[in-house]
Design a protein around this motif. Structure first.
Motif, PDB file in Angstrom:
ATOM      1  N   UNK A   1       0.856  -1.184   0.000  1.00 40.86           N
ATOM      2  CA  UNK A   1       0.000   0.000   0.000  1.00 40.86           C
ATOM      3  C   UNK A   1       0.895   1.237   0.000  1.00 40.86           C
ATOM      4  N   UNK A   2       0.248   2.378  -0.032  1.00 37.06           N
ATOM      5  CA  UNK A   2       0.995   3.637   0.043  1.00 37.06           C
ATOM      6  C   UNK A   2       1.631   3.853   1.413  1.00 37.06           C
TER       7      UNK A   2
ATOM      8  N   UNK B   1       1.978   5.122  -8.751  1.00 36.39           N
ATOM      9  CA  UNK B   1       0.861   5.869  -9.327  1.00 36.39           C
ATOM     10  C   UNK B   1      -0.009   6.477  -8.232  1.00 36.39           C
ATOM     11  N   UNK B   2      -0.286   5.693  -7.206  1.00 37.21           N
ATOM     12  CA  UNK B   2      -1.059   6.218  -6.074  1.00 37.21           C
ATOM     13  C   UNK B   2      -0.373   7.437  -5.459  1.00 37.21           C
ATOM     14  N   UNK B   3       0.915   7.317  -5.207  1.00 47.80           N
ATOM     15  CA  UNK B   3       1.637   8.388  -4.522  1.00 47.80           C
ATOM     16  C   UNK B   3       1.653   9.670  -5.345  1.00 47.80           C
ATOM     17  N   UNK B   4       1.826   9.536  -6.657  1.00 46.24           N
ATOM     18  CA  UNK B   4       1.787  10.714  -7.514  1.00 46.24           C
ATOM     19  C   UNK B   4       0.415  11.360  -7.521  1.00 46.24           C
ATOM     20  N   UNK B   5      -0.613  10.520  -7.550  1.00 45.12           N
ATOM     21  CA  UNK B   5      -1.993  11.011  -7.597  1.00 45.12           C
ATOM     22  C   UNK B   5      -2.382  11.700  -6.289  1.00 45.12           C
ATOM     23  N   UNK B   6      -1.874  11.200  -5.167  1.00 43.11           N
ATOM     24  CA  UNK B   6      -2.202  11.799  -3.872  1.00 43.11           C
ATOM     25  C   UNK B   6      -1.843  13.285  -3.854  1.00 43.11           C
ATOM     26  N   UNK B   7      -0.765  13.651  -4.510  1.00 38.89           N
ATOM     27  CA  UNK B   7      -0.400  15.075  -4.584  1.00 38.89           C
ATOM     28  C   UNK B   7      -1.498  15.876  -5.264  1.00 38.89           C
ATOM     29  N   UNK B   8      -2.063  15.320  -6.337  1.00 39.18           N
ATOM     30  CA  UNK B   8      -3.173  15.990  -7.022  1.00 39.18           C
ATOM     31  C   UNK B   8      -4.404  16.069  -6.123  1.00 39.18           C
ATOM     32  N   UNK B   9      -4.695  14.972  -5.416  1.00 39.85           N
ATOM     33  CA  UNK B   9      -5.852  14.958  -4.512  1.00 39.85           C
ATOM     34  C   UNK B   9      -5.708  16.059  -3.465  1.00 39.85           C
ATOM     35  N   UNK B  10      -4.548  16.108  -2.828  1.00 40.70           N
ATOM     36  CA  UNK B  10      -4.335  17.109  -1.783  1.00 40.70           C
ATOM     37  C   UNK B  10      -4.468  18.529  -2.329  1.00 40.70           C
ATOM     38  N   UNK B  11      -3.960  18.725  -3.535  1.00 37.10           N
ATOM     39  CA  UNK B  11      -3.977  20.060  -4.137  1.00 37.10           C
ATOM     40  C   UNK B  11      -5.391  20.472  -4.546  1.00 37.10           C
ATOM     41  N   UNK B  12      -6.115  19.575  -5.206  1.00 33.25           N
ATOM     42  CA  UNK B  12      -7.434  19.933  -5.739  1.00 33.25           C
ATOM     43  C   UNK B  12      -8.554  19.840  -4.710  1.00 33.25           C
TER      44      UNK B  12
ATOM     45  N   UNK C   1      -2.357  -1.135  -3.519  1.00 36.36           N
ATOM     46  CA  UNK C   1      -1.897  -1.195  -4.904  1.00 36.36           C
ATOM     47  C   UNK C   1      -2.134  -2.616  -5.428  1.00 36.36           C
ATOM     48  N   UNK C   2      -3.277  -2.801  -6.075  1.00 29.44           N
ATOM     49  CA  UNK C   2      -3.714  -4.144  -6.479  1.00 29.44           C
ATOM     50  C   UNK C   2      -3.555  -4.330  -7.986  1.00 29.44           C
ATOM     51  N   UNK C   3      -2.347  -4.072  -8.481  1.00 28.75           N
ATOM     52  CA  UNK C   3      -2.102  -4.136  -9.927  1.00 28.75           C
ATOM     53  C   UNK C   3      -2.456  -5.500 -10.506  1.00 28.75           C
ATOM     54  N   UNK C   4      -2.225  -6.568  -9.747  1.00 27.71           N
ATOM     55  CA  UNK C   4      -2.533  -7.907 -10.226  1.00 27.71           C
ATOM     56  C   UNK C   4      -3.990  -8.310 -10.051  1.00 27.71           C
ATOM     57  N   UNK C   5      -4.804  -7.417  -9.484  1.00 26.51           N
ATOM     58  CA  UNK C   5      -6.259  -7.633  -9.288  1.00 26.51           C
ATOM     59  C   UNK C   5      -6.575  -8.774  -8.328  1.00 26.51           C
TER      60      UNK C   5
END
Length: 209
Positions: free
Chosen positions: A16-17, A76-87, A98-102
């Motif tokens: 996870x993150x 990908x999660x960690x990069x996106x979290x920056x956008x979440x916090x900002x927006x 992080x369940x890339x393998x489903x």
């Protein structure tokens, strides 16, 4: 695998993150709001993650751990979290699986082919401190969840467990509750000395302060 209310939530270990977790160990003794989102860097998901983060104190005072999931990677999660916090004007701290393998998505039946073959729908599992699934909800990919309802049902589940009562439609803390039909009037008199309003023999409302 179809999971039902009352089932034990399947265990898993995954990245996870916030590092690798063993779900049952991580959740031990706590309620869990476990929810999936279709994909990182998508608009509805961004608002939902932001709302979960904004409600961190509300979840904490109920003893609830939020846990997100999608089929994206940790990076990908960690990069996106920056956008979440900002927006969304927040500081997201809860872990996202992080369940890339489903693997977990399939374990919890979060992928519905009628919506997508690869992305998860918006699944919700409310899981109690004994790892039992107490409530499930599923939203389509294009519709964001109602977080007022998520908090309401957590309140109702916890109140019902504490007082052995049922909660009527639209119940909120402070409203009257229902004495369960399985409780006789004799037992109800001991359990609810404040008395009750009997609309029908099977419909008895009482007030618990």
């Amino acid at each position: 695998m179809s999971l039902r209310i009352g089932d034990t939530a399947p265990n898993f270990d995954i990245e996870t993150t916030k590092g690798k977790i063993d779900f049952h160990d991580w959740a031990k003794g706590k309620w869990v709001f476990f929810f999936s989102h279709p994909a990182d860097y998508t608009p509805v998901c961004t608002t939902e993650m932001g709302r979960t983060s904004q409600l961190a104190n509300e979840f904490a005072k109920r003893g609830v751990l939020p846990l997100g999931l999608s089929t994206d990677t940790v990076d990908e999660h960690l990069g996106w979290i920056s956008d979440i916090n900002d927006t969304q004007n927040t500081d997201l701290e809860f872990p996202i699986v992080a369940d890339k393998g489903k693997r977990v998505a399939e374990l919890y039946d979060m992928i519905h082919p009628g919506e997508s073959e690869t992305a998860t729908v918006r699944s919700v599992f409310i899981i109690d401190p004994n790892h039992k699934i107490r409530l499930t909800m599923t939203y389509p990919m294009a519709i964001g969840r109602n977080f007022d309802e998520i908090l309401r049902v957590i309140d109702a589940l916890q109140f019902s467990d504490e007082h052995n009562v049922a909660c009527p439609a639209d119940w909120r803390p402070g409203d009257k509750v229902i004495i369960k039909p399985t409780v006789s009037n004799d037992d109800a008199a001991k359990l609810f000395p404040q008395g009750w309003d009997e609309v029908r023999p099977y419909l008895r409302f009482t007030e618990i302060k």
